[in-house]
Structure formats: structure tokens, C-alpha cells
Design a protein around this motif. Structure first.
Motif, short mmCIF file in Angstrom:
data_model
loop_
_atom_site.label_atom_id
_atom_site.label_comp_id
_atom_site.label_asym_id
_atom_site.label_seq_id
_atom_site.Cartn_x
_atom_site.Cartn_y
_atom_site.Cartn_z
N GLU A 141 20.00 65.29 99.85
CA GLU A 141 19.54 64.75 101.15
C GLU A 141 20.78 64.48 101.92
O GLU A 141 21.14 64.89 103.23
CB GLU A 141 18.91 63.52 101.00
CG GLU A 141 18.15 62.91 102.20
CD GLU A 141 17.45 61.46 102.18
OE1 GLU A 141 16.96 60.85 103.01
OE2 GLU A 141 17.21 61.27 100.87
N LEU A 142 21.69 63.94 101.25
CA LEU A 142 23.12 63.47 102.12
C LEU A 142 23.78 64.82 102.57
O LEU A 142 24.54 64.89 103.77
CB LEU A 142 24.00 62.65 101.36
CG LEU A 142 25.13 61.78 101.87
CD1 LEU A 142 24.40 60.95 103.09
CD2 LEU A 142 25.89 61.02 101.07
N GLN A 190 22.68 67.82 103.16
CA GLN A 190 21.77 68.33 104.00
C GLN A 190 22.25 67.99 105.37
O GLN A 190 22.18 68.72 106.40
CB GLN A 190 20.28 68.18 103.90
CG GLN A 190 19.39 68.80 104.82
CD GLN A 190 19.35 70.16 104.81
OE1 GLN A 190 19.82 70.93 103.77
NE2 GLN A 190 18.58 70.72 105.78
N LYS A 191 22.75 66.63 105.41
CA LYS A 191 22.92 66.04 107.00
C LYS A 191 24.12 66.99 107.51
O LYS A 191 24.03 67.03 108.67
CB LYS A 191 23.66 64.85 106.68
CG LYS A 191 22.56 63.57 106.27
CD LYS A 191 22.99 62.28 106.68
CE LYS A 191 21.84 61.27 106.69
NZ LYS A 191 22.59 59.78 106.99
N THR A 217 22.53 69.70 109.42
CA THR A 217 21.99 69.01 110.54
C THR A 217 23.09 68.93 111.63
O THR A 217 22.93 68.99 112.90
CB THR A 217 21.17 67.79 110.35
OG1 THR A 217 20.31 67.79 109.30
CG2 THR A 217 20.69 67.17 111.63
#
Length: 458
Positions: free
Chosen positions: A394-395, A397-398, A401
């Protein structure tokens, strides 16, 4: 070209005319064998024993070692006739060792580099070092626009590498508890002045905002360049995102924007005490882990490094994108470097078809799931967008983004044979500007521009 080759040869001779140490996939140290020796020879052919050698600068780092070992283990399980041996060395030695190996003709079959290194090493030999991969790619069905960083792998019309491992860019990690104590909302850090203001809050206590590399390490250039210079100048060495034509007339080092960025960085380091000078990036990471500074400018690989050091730290770590830069009333989006690791295929490889099969497989979903363990973002964009990947990263993946929503086009150093010389000029200039001697920014960048113009005119 002769000038570039002579400098690289000098570096190689300084490193010693022996091939670098290597490791097998289980980490056992071995010695790289000359390409003509029995150890390096492979028989090829369906079902026959084949030994491939794979050279990489990152195998000494635990997250990369774990990912690469898994890749090799799985591939040799699927192809029991194939053995893959690793040529590895630490960052400081890898590049000189690679030069030595190429000039001696005993480089690895598959060579992992960054895009800005491709032209320098391919030009070491008059006929080139690397195979043009276009025929392999065209017959494989690989869609290269789905590989992050592949656009940087074509040099003079030839596709000299495959972006089949992983990539990363940079953002700002922060310690949640430290910012909370000062009443700082990380989401309020939108510009370089916001960041400076946040760092000031810690300078009041005799601390610093973050560790900043000021030494002979290339980070003395890249940190300042990524955070400030390139966003406003759109090119440290050349304008328009470091694209050609690469001529002396287009050298951009001493542009007003780059001079301003250097002066701002000097003020941040020396007047505001916002950044603590350190000799190596590992030192700035240690400062962050030890809660001596609240910020660390780094890439997705830092997530894995932190988990490995102490998984409990992850509860106190957040991440925001690099800040916008406001210059003369205009706001510029960040355009930090894209850091893909890409692989080249040596012309000396005795089994290029077998080597390509391994390179091609590395870009597959199955392999990219293993690559994800290295801490970087898998190069296969389709896989990096799957729920499977996002759920476990999740981190990290930032960063994807950030690249899509917060940053303008990611920029890399120009992939030209002269790049290593240009880089050294800038290391010398930035050391002088950002160390205690605080050399005048315009004077140093004017001098750097002249040196680079001379290099480009050779």
C-alpha cells in the motif's frame, strides 16, 4: 568518444585488471571467470546444461538479494537445465568493475544498469557491447509501453536494454509522532517554503529537518537536483527534460533557474540549518530511523529497508509527495528522476536465446510478483496495478499515484556516452557549493558549464 573511453579505461585500471567477485544464487562467493573459460562456456540446445551470468549492482542489498534469489530459484525450477550465476559488487565498485570486465571481454551475459549508464558502457567498444533487443522483443509479444522505463532503453535507434525488473521515484517520508509534537500537518507541506518552515520548527531545538548527502557521492547532485533544480529548469545538463540535441550550445547547468536552486539549497543547509550534511545516504536514513530528523527523501525501496530494520517503525511513518517549487511567482510540479533498473544482453553471451528467455520471463506477472519483494515498484505496469500487488504494498503504491497525479514527467540523466564525465563535473561543483566552503553558486555553475561544453565539443 576516445576521451570517454580513455577516462573509463583509467577508472578501470585504477580498480585493477581483475574481474569482480561474484555470488551464486545461494550467496556463495565465487570468482568471475573469463568468457572463454570452461566455467563460463555453456552448451546451449534444448535440455542441455546452460550457465548464464547476471551482473547487478544491487545484489549486496538484502531486499534485492532476496528478490533476485527468488527469481533465480523459480526460473531454474521451471528450467532445470539452466544455472544462473550472479556477478555482484557494492555500488562504489560495481561500475569500475563493469568497465574492467567489458574491456577484458569477460562481462556477464546479462548486465543490469540504469538507463543513463547504457550509452556509456555500450560505447566502450567500437562495435558496441550490447545486443539490439528489437528482434527478440518483436518476436516475443512483449508490449514495451507496459514496461515502466522502457522508453529510456533505446539509444541511436537500437533497443539496448529491457525494463524487466523494477523502478522507483522519490517522495518525502515523515515521522508521524515528531510532526504531531510540533503541530505540523504533513498535508500542509505543498511548496519548498512550506517544507523549510516545517524544518525550522526542529532547528529551534538544535535538530535538523533531514539528512542531506554532501560528499563525493553522486547524491550530492541528485538530491538537490530532484527536489529543486530540475523542477524549475527542466534539465540540469540540458533543457526540455534532458533531451537532445546534446550539444555544447544547449548546456543548461548555469541557467538562472539552476543558480537560484543552488542558492536556495545553500540557504536551507547553512543559514536555516534545515538539512544536516552527511557523507552517505545510509547516514540520513539512520538519522530518520533514530528519530533525530523528521524527514527522509527517498524511494519505495525505503519501505522494505525500514521493515527489515524494525517493522514496528512502520506505524510511525507516513509519506507525502515531493513538494511543488515556487520560483518567481510561478509554481512548478516536481519532476524527480525515474529509477528503473534495466537489463542489457552482452554480445559475448554464448547462449543469447537462453539469456533472452530469462530476461523475457522476468517481465512476466509471475516474476514481477517476486520482484515486488525488492521494495521497488515492478516494471510491469499491468501487474503493479493489480489488487494483489496493491494489497501487499500500500505505501509503495503511493509512489505510482504520485507519478500519475502529483508529478510532471519523470526525468533521468541524459543517456549519452559522456554522462559519467558530466556527472563528475557536477559532483565537484555541488560539493564546493554545499560544503562548508560555500563556493559562490553562479561562479561554480558557470565553471561547470564551461567544462561540460568542452566535454561535449570533444
Amino acid at each position: 568518444m576516445k576521451r570517454v573511453m580513455s577516462i573509463l579505461l583509467a577508472a578501470a585500471l585504477a580498480a585493477g585488471l581483475t574481474a569482480c567477485g561474484s555470488s551464486t544464487s545461494d550467496g556463495t562467493a565465487t570468482t568471475a571467470a573469463p568468457a572463454g573459460s570452461t566455467e563460463a562456456q555453456t552448451t546451449g540446445g534444448s535440455g542441455e546444461k546452460v550457465t548464464l551470468t547476471f551482473s547487478t549492482s544491487v545484489y549486496v542489498e538484502e531486499p534485492h538479494r532476496a528478490a533476485i534469489d527468488k527469481l533465480i530459484s523459480r526460473y531454474t525450477e521451471l528450467n532445470p537445465n539452466v544455472t544462473v550465476e550472479i556477478f555482484g559488487a557494492g555500488w562504489a565498485d560495481y561500475w569500475n568493475n563493469l568497465t574492467t570486465e567489458v574491456l577484458a571481454g569477460n562481462e556477464a551475459d546479462i548486465i543490469q544498469v540504469y538507463p543513463e549508464n547504457i550509452a556509456s558502457y555500450n560505447s566502450l567498444l567500437a562495435d558496441g557491447v550490447c545486443v539490439d533487443l528489437a528482434p527478440f522483443i518483436n518476436s516475443s509479444g512483449i508490449t514495451t509501453d507496459q514496461l515502466s522505463g522502457q522508453e529510456f532503453c533505446t539509444i541511436d535507434g537500437k533497443t539496448l536494454a529491457l525494463a524487466n525488473y523494477a523502478w522507483g521515484t522519490t517522495g518525502i517520508f515523515y515521522r508521524k509522532s515528531m510532526l504531531e509534537e510540533k503541530g505540523i500537518n504533513p498535508e500542509s507541506i505543498k511548496t519548498q517554503e512550506n517544507f523549510l518552515e516545517a524544518c525550522r520548527a526542529f532547528a529551534e531545538d538544535g535538530k535538523y529537518g533531514m539528512g542531506v548527502v554532501v560528499s563525493s557521492h553522486s547524491f550530492v547532485v541528485s538530491e538537490w537536483c530532484r527536489m529543486l533544480a530540475r523542477p524549475v529548469s527542466d534539465g540540469l545538463y540540458f533543457p526540455d527534460g534532458e533531451v537532445g540535441p546534446y550539444t555544447a550550445e544547449r548546456v543548461n547547468v548555469n541557467s538562472p533557474e539552476n543558480v537560484w536552486a543552488a542558492e536556495w539549497w545553500q540557504r536551507y543547509l547553512m543559514d536555516e540549518k534545515g538539512g544536516k550534511p552527511v557523507p552517505d545516504k545510509k547516514d540520513s536514513r539512520e538519522l530518520f530511523w533514530n528519530k533525530e530528523v523528521p524527514f527522509n527523501y527517498d524511494g519505495p525501496w525505503f519501505v522494505g529497508m525500514t521493515r527489515e530494520r524494525d517493522a514496528a517503525l512502520m506505524d510511525d511513518i507516513g509519506l507525502i509527495p515531493s513538494f511543488d517549487v515556487v520560483y518567481e511567482g510561478k509554481t512548478y510540479k516536481p519532476n524527480p528522476t525515474n529509477y528503473p533498473l534495466v537489463t542489457m544482453l552482452s554480445k559475448n553471451c554464448k547462449n543469447p536465446d537462453e539469456a533472452w528467455k530469462f530476461m523475457e520471463w522476468m517481465a512476466s506477472d509471475e516474476a514481477q510478483a517476486l520482484v515486488a519483494d525488492c521494495g521497488m515498484i515492478p516494471s510491469n505496469k499491468a501487474y503493479a496495478s493489480t489488487p494483489e500487488y496493491i494489497a501487499g504494498h500500500e505505501l509503495e503504491q503511493k509512489f505510482l499515484t504520485f507519478a500519475e497525479e502529483n508529478y510532471t514527467d519523470l526525468v533521468s540523466d541524459p543517456a549519452i556516452p559522456q554522462q559519467q564525465e558530466l556527472s563528475q563535473v557536477m559532483i565537484d561543483a555541488t560539493q564546493a557549493m554545499f560544503s562548508e566552503q560555500r563556493a559562490d553558486a553562479k561562479t561554480m555553475l558557470d565553471d561547470a558549464a564551461k567544462q561540460i561544453q568542452e566535454i561535449m565539443n570533444k
